[in-house]
Write a protein that holds these residues in place. Structure first.
Motif, PDB file in Angstrom:
ATOM      1  N   ILE A 144      60.088  41.094  28.897  1.00  0.00           N
ATOM      2  CA  ILE A 144      60.050  42.820  29.361  1.00  0.00           C
ATOM      3  C   ILE A 144      60.142  43.380  28.150  1.00  0.00           C
ATOM      4  N   ASP A 145      58.687  43.860  27.469  1.00  0.00           N
ATOM      5  CA  ASP A 145      58.521  44.576  26.334  1.00  0.00           C
ATOM      6  C   ASP A 145      57.007  44.999  26.241  1.00  0.00           C
ATOM      7  N   PHE A 146      56.721  45.764  25.298  1.00  0.00           N
ATOM      8  CA  PHE A 146      55.638  46.223  24.952  1.00  0.00           C
ATOM      9  C   PHE A 146      55.191  45.484  23.862  1.00  0.00           C
ATOM     10  N   ASP A 147      54.265  44.245  23.800  1.00  0.00           N
ATOM     11  CA  ASP A 147      54.005  43.658  22.704  1.00  0.00           C
ATOM     12  C   ASP A 147      52.631  43.210  22.386  1.00  0.00           C
ATOM     13  N   ALA A 148      51.787  44.121  21.749  1.00  0.00           N
ATOM     14  CA  ALA A 148      50.258  43.788  21.495  1.00  0.00           C
ATOM     15  C   ALA A 148      49.922  42.318  21.330  1.00  0.00           C
ATOM     16  N   VAL A 169      49.657  40.179  31.976  1.00  0.00           N
ATOM     17  CA  VAL A 169      50.144  41.261  31.108  1.00  0.00           C
ATOM     18  C   VAL A 169      49.740  42.664  31.715  1.00  0.00           C
ATOM     19  N   GLY A 170      50.984  43.582  31.828  1.00  0.00           N
ATOM     20  CA  GLY A 170      50.628  44.671  32.203  1.00  0.00           C
ATOM     21  C   GLY A 170      51.850  45.428  32.802  1.00  0.00           C
ATOM     22  N   ARG A 171      51.944  46.556  33.415  1.00  0.00           N
ATOM     23  CA  ARG A 171      52.882  47.456  33.928  1.00  0.00           C
ATOM     24  C   ARG A 171      53.436  46.753  34.962  1.00  0.00           C
ATOM     25  N   LEU A 172      54.784  46.433  34.926  1.00  0.00           N
ATOM     26  CA  LEU A 172      55.335  46.043  36.202  1.00  0.00           C
ATOM     27  C   LEU A 172      55.681  46.806  37.263  1.00  0.00           C
ATOM     28  N   GLY A 216      40.548  48.716  35.108  1.00  0.00           N
ATOM     29  CA  GLY A 216      41.225  47.378  34.741  1.00  0.00           C
ATOM     30  C   GLY A 216      40.479  46.765  33.498  1.00  0.00           C
ATOM     31  N   LEU A 217      41.524  46.746  32.492  1.00  0.00           N
ATOM     32  CA  LEU A 217      40.774  46.301  31.303  1.00  0.00           C
ATOM     33  C   LEU A 217      41.365  44.768  31.035  1.00  0.00           C
ATOM     34  N   GLY A 218      42.404  44.684  31.561  1.00  0.00           N
ATOM     35  CA  GLY A 218      43.007  43.357  31.451  1.00  0.00           C
ATOM     36  C   GLY A 218      42.118  42.206  31.830  1.00  0.00           C
ATOM     37  N   GLN A 219      41.275  42.160  32.907  1.00  0.00           N
ATOM     38  CA  GLN A 219      40.642  41.115  33.424  1.00  0.00           C
ATOM     39  C   GLN A 219      39.267  41.101  32.394  1.00  0.00           C
ATOM     40  N   LEU A 220      39.043  42.072  31.646  1.00  0.00           N
ATOM     41  CA  LEU A 220      37.908  41.958  30.809  1.00  0.00           C
ATOM     42  C   LEU A 220      38.131  41.354  29.599  1.00  0.00           C
ATOM     43  N   ILE A 221      39.460  41.725  28.980  1.00  0.00           N
ATOM     44  CA  ILE A 221      40.177  41.013  27.788  1.00  0.00           C
ATOM     45  C   ILE A 221      40.258  39.433  28.279  1.00  0.00           C
ATOM     46  N   ALA A 222      40.753  39.110  29.436  1.00  0.00           N
ATOM     47  CA  ALA A 222      41.122  37.887  29.975  1.00  0.00           C
ATOM     48  C   ALA A 222      39.648  37.084  29.949  1.00  0.00           C
ATOM     49  N   LEU A 238      54.241  39.404  30.758  1.00  0.00           N
ATOM     50  CA  LEU A 238      54.581  40.196  29.579  1.00  0.00           C
ATOM     51  C   LEU A 238      54.530  41.744  30.215  1.00  0.00           C
ATOM     52  N   GLY A 239      55.614  42.392  30.115  1.00  0.00           N
ATOM     53  CA  GLY A 239      55.213  43.903  30.622  1.00  0.00           C
ATOM     54  C   GLY A 239      56.405  44.666  30.825  1.00  0.00           C
ATOM     55  N   THR A 240      56.530  45.982  30.893  1.00  0.00           N
ATOM     56  CA  THR A 240      57.622  46.747  31.291  1.00  0.00           C
ATOM     57  C   THR A 240      57.319  47.464  32.478  1.00  0.00           C
ATOM     58  N   GLN A 281      51.822  49.131  41.986  1.00  0.00           N
ATOM     59  CA  GLN A 281      50.305  49.019  41.865  1.00  0.00           C
ATOM     60  C   GLN A 281      49.959  47.749  41.324  1.00  0.00           C
ATOM     61  N   LYS A 282      50.520  47.119  40.419  1.00  0.00           N
ATOM     62  CA  LYS A 282      49.882  46.164  39.778  1.00  0.00           C
ATOM     63  C   LYS A 282      50.324  44.876  40.555  1.00  0.00           C
ATOM     64  N   GLY A 283      51.046  44.609  41.846  1.00  0.00           N
ATOM     65  CA  GLY A 283      51.239  43.445  42.651  1.00  0.00           C
ATOM     66  C   GLY A 283      52.385  42.855  42.012  1.00  0.00           C
ATOM     67  N   ILE A 290      48.809  35.465  25.074  1.00  0.00           N
ATOM     68  CA  ILE A 290      48.812  35.068  26.568  1.00  0.00           C
ATOM     69  C   ILE A 290      47.491  35.165  27.186  1.00  0.00           C
ATOM     70  N   TYR A 291      46.683  36.002  26.548  1.00  0.00           N
ATOM     71  CA  TYR A 291      45.114  36.032  26.907  1.00  0.00           C
ATOM     72  C   TYR A 291      44.674  34.732  26.504  1.00  0.00           C
ATOM     73  N   ALA A 292      44.952  34.270  25.171  1.00  0.00           N
ATOM     74  CA  ALA A 292      44.205  33.306  24.427  1.00  0.00           C
ATOM     75  C   ALA A 292      44.982  31.776  25.016  1.00  0.00           C
TER      76      ALA A 292
HETATM   77  P1  ADP Z   1      46.651  50.376  33.142  1.00  0.00           P
HETATM   78  O1  ADP Z   1      45.845  51.190  32.160  1.00  0.00           O
HETATM   79  O2  ADP Z   1      46.476  50.738  34.587  1.00  0.00           O
HETATM   80  O3  ADP Z   1      47.896  50.147  32.795  1.00  0.00           O
HETATM   81  P2  ADP Z   1      44.647  48.247  32.404  1.00  0.00           P
HETATM   82  O4  ADP Z   1      44.132  46.722  32.710  1.00  0.00           O
HETATM   83  O5  ADP Z   1      43.450  49.261  32.400  1.00  0.00           O
HETATM   84  O6  ADP Z   1      45.957  48.859  33.168  1.00  0.00           O
HETATM   85  O7  ADP Z   1      45.166  48.149  30.890  1.00  0.00           O
HETATM   86  C1  ADP Z   1      46.304  47.882  30.574  1.00  0.00           C
HETATM   87  C2  ADP Z   1      46.104  47.522  28.918  1.00  0.00           C
HETATM   88  O8  ADP Z   1      47.511  47.637  28.221  1.00  0.00           O
HETATM   89  C3  ADP Z   1      45.549  46.269  28.798  1.00  0.00           C
HETATM   90  O9  ADP Z   1      44.965  46.229  27.391  1.00  0.00           O
HETATM   91  C4  ADP Z   1      46.938  45.433  28.389  1.00  0.00           C
HETATM   92  O10 ADP Z   1      46.540  44.221  27.867  1.00  0.00           O
HETATM   93  C5  ADP Z   1      47.908  46.353  27.876  1.00  0.00           C
HETATM   94  N1  ADP Z   1      49.236  46.344  27.962  1.00  0.00           N
HETATM   95  C6  ADP Z   1      49.874  46.527  29.301  1.00  0.00           C
HETATM   96  N2  ADP Z   1      51.142  46.218  29.242  1.00  0.00           N
HETATM   97  C7  ADP Z   1      51.467  45.658  28.036  1.00  0.00           C
HETATM   98  C8  ADP Z   1      52.638  45.065  27.284  1.00  0.00           C
HETATM   99  N3  ADP Z   1      53.810  45.157  27.937  1.00  0.00           N
HETATM  100  N4  ADP Z   1      52.508  44.578  26.061  1.00  0.00           N
HETATM  101  C9  ADP Z   1      51.314  44.796  25.388  1.00  0.00           C
HETATM  102  N5  ADP Z   1      49.898  45.114  26.028  1.00  0.00           N
HETATM  103  C10 ADP Z   1      50.086  45.751  27.295  1.00  0.00           C
END
Ligand code: ADP
Length: 490
Positions: free
Chosen positions: A363-367, A308-311, A390-396, A337-339, A314-316, A373-375
């Motif tokens: 390909i969307d932003f969908d909280a 989950v993140g920006r495509l 990085g927040l993604g790895q903490l949520i994961a 999941l990402g844009t 930077q994000k590899g 996906i984390y779960a």
């Molecule tokens: P950055 O701030 O560099 O984008 P981080 O890992 O610090 O990366 O934080 C990204 C946050 O945004 C995370 O909480 C991640 O789950 C959320 N996020 C990123 N892309 C999406 C998406 N397409 N849909 C929902 N949540 C997203």
């Protein structure tokens, strides 16, 4: 430690003005400082149209003129309770009343309209800092390029009486660079009124983030590792020389997450809620539901990797696209999941087209889908080229998706490697920014899942039990504020 009054000056704030990680930090850190008694923190942000439209209740605080281009503009200051934070909202129709948080989608500082919006915010925030009726900030805590000029403006305006200043770098890649003469003209002050304006590049530009780095009492970024990395040419984005000059006053403090918001025991987006104690029995329902939702084969024994993140580069993304085909051919699933940038989005689309039923991309932003996906994933991918915190790895970790990460920035501090330290490891790490290195790490993760499920489940549980909250880092900010006060005093 005495409890200091801290004013956060920020361009973003969750949940009313969120673009990225900066917004989450701006919400959660002041809350944690107040909750733990580490500081008495309030915030100041522009009263954007998107906040007005959110319909939150506000109270009038004061009105005052702010000088711009040799004229005076009247601003109104309102206050509001936003998710438990005391927030000052700076109202000015012309600068903040339309166009959202940023005029440009990406939040990059590519136009003078964008730059001048935040120059005005910085000037107004400076003027108002000394006028708040019942709150006299001892420390002003500024974030990223938008507020980079505030430390210098405070010193110029209040001299010896200026509050101490802390400047936090969240994204060094967005410098807020613009022609110095235009900036000086907008501010309506002589160029030599601000000593750090001598930091001009060969095109006659200054970078507002660099101004924050140079003029604040102390500087920090969002992990200790990234604080060291940015002193090098590889990570310094051309500002490594300036950062080296401030190395003595440069600190790193890892971000946390809002553990109330990101909580698998209460998360309404999940089909089955769970805790570290009952994840073994209850979490698999979420994997099954995710496989169904994304039209992947519904099989608990196939390791599912999530992203989950920006495509972006930077994000590899290129590493994922290079490494995964061989795994997708042989018993691994992938959910993305990402844009992001069009080229990276196209690469991801092509990858999943080649492996239907085994991979899926939204390909969307969908909280809510992000939470699922984390779960529902067994592993979470973050093969970043650089990663300030990085927040993604903490949520994961909190949701029990074992992280697979590159050894960079905050990922180094939050994901110790399981292979080299099975007793303390929390995930799988690799070094070089190559598809080959990611392949090797994914193979290790897959092997553990397939060959020793109990060991995998123990690793998952250990991750879920980690403290990834802001309570962990709030005391470090309290210490940083002491350092800023001492620096200013000395
Ligand atoms: P950055 O701030 O560099 O984008 P981080 O890992 O610090 O990366 O934080 C990204 C946050 O945004 C995370 O909480 C991640 O789950 C959320 N996020 C990123 N892309 C999406 C998406 N397409 N849909 C929902 N949540 C997203």
């Amino acid at each position: 430690m005495p409890k200091h009054r801290v004013l956060f000056v920020t361009a973003e704030l969750t949940p009313v003005a969120k673009i990225g990680g900066l917004a989450d930090v701006a919400e959660a850190l002041p809350l944690a400082l107040n909750r733990t008694g580490a500081a008495d923190a309030r915030l100041m942000i522009p009263y954007y149209d998107v906040i007005r439209e959110a319909g939150i209740e506000t109270s009038a605080v004061l009105e005052m003129p702010v000088p711009v281009r040799g004229r005076e503009e009247r601003v109104r200051l309102l206050s509001a309770d936003i998710s438990g934070n005391f927030v000052y909202l700076l109202e000015h129709e012309g600068f903040f009343g339309h166009g959202g948080i940023y005029y440009e989608r990406t939040g990059e500082s590519g136009s003078f309209k964008e730059i001048s919006r935040f120059l005005f915010f910085s000037q107004a925030a400076t003027a108002l800092t000394g006028k708040l009726p019942d709150f006299f900030p001892e420390i002003v805590h500024c974030q990223d390029w938008h507020t980079g000029l505030v430390p210098a403006l405070l010193k110029r305006t209040y001299g010896e009486d200026a509050p101490a200043t802390v400047f936090t770098i969240h994204n060094l890649g967005m410098p807020g660079r613009w022609n110095r003469e235009e900036i000086v003209g907008f501010l309506g002050i002589p160029a030599d009124a601000i000593p750090t304006f001598s930091a001009v590049d060969r095109h006659g530009n200054i970078a507002l983030i660099e101004q924050g780095i140079l003029a604040s009492d102390v500087v920090n970024t969002v992990s200790k590792t990234y604080a060291k990395e940015i002193l090098t040419e590889e990570y310094g984005q051309g500002l490594e020389g300036t950062l080296q000059k401030r190395a003595e006053d440069l600190y790193g403090i890892i971000n946390g997450i809002q553990t109330e918001r990101f909580n698998p025991a209460t998360d309404g987006a999940l089909v089955q809620r769970y805790t570290a104690e009952d994840a073994k029995e209850k979490r698999p329902a979420n994997k099954r539901a995710l496989q169904k939702e994304l039209r992947l084969e519904q099989n608990p024994d196939i390791p599912l990797f999530g992203f989950v993140g920006r495509l972006t580069n930077q994000k590899g993304m290129k590493l994922i696209v290079e490494a995964f085909p061989r795994f997708l051919k042989r018993g691994v699933q992938l959910a993305i999941l990402g844009t992001g940038s069009p080229d990276n989005e196209a690469l991801v689309r092509k990858l999943v087209e080649d492996f239907p039923g085994k991979s899926a991309a939204v390909i969307d932003f969908d909280a809510a889908l992000a939470q699922r996906i984390y779960a529902g994933s067994d592993f979470f991918l973050m093969p970043s080229r650089f990663e300030p915190s990085g927040l993604g790895q903490l949520i994961a970790l909190r949701y029990g998706a074992v992280p697979v990460v590159r050894s960079t920035g905050g990922l180094v501090e939050t994901v110790p490697d399981y292979t080299s330290d099975p007793a303390r490891g929390l995930g799988f790490r690799f070094g070089p920014f190559t598809g080959e290195a990611l392949t090797e790490a994914v193979a290790r993760a897959q092997r553990l899942f397939v060959e020793d499920r109990n060991a995998y489940l123990a690793l998952q549980k250990r991750g879920m039990e980690q403290d990834v909250s802001w309570e962990r880092s709030a005391p470090e900010y309290a210490t940083l504020y002491e350092k800023a006060l001492a620096k200013k005093g000395g």
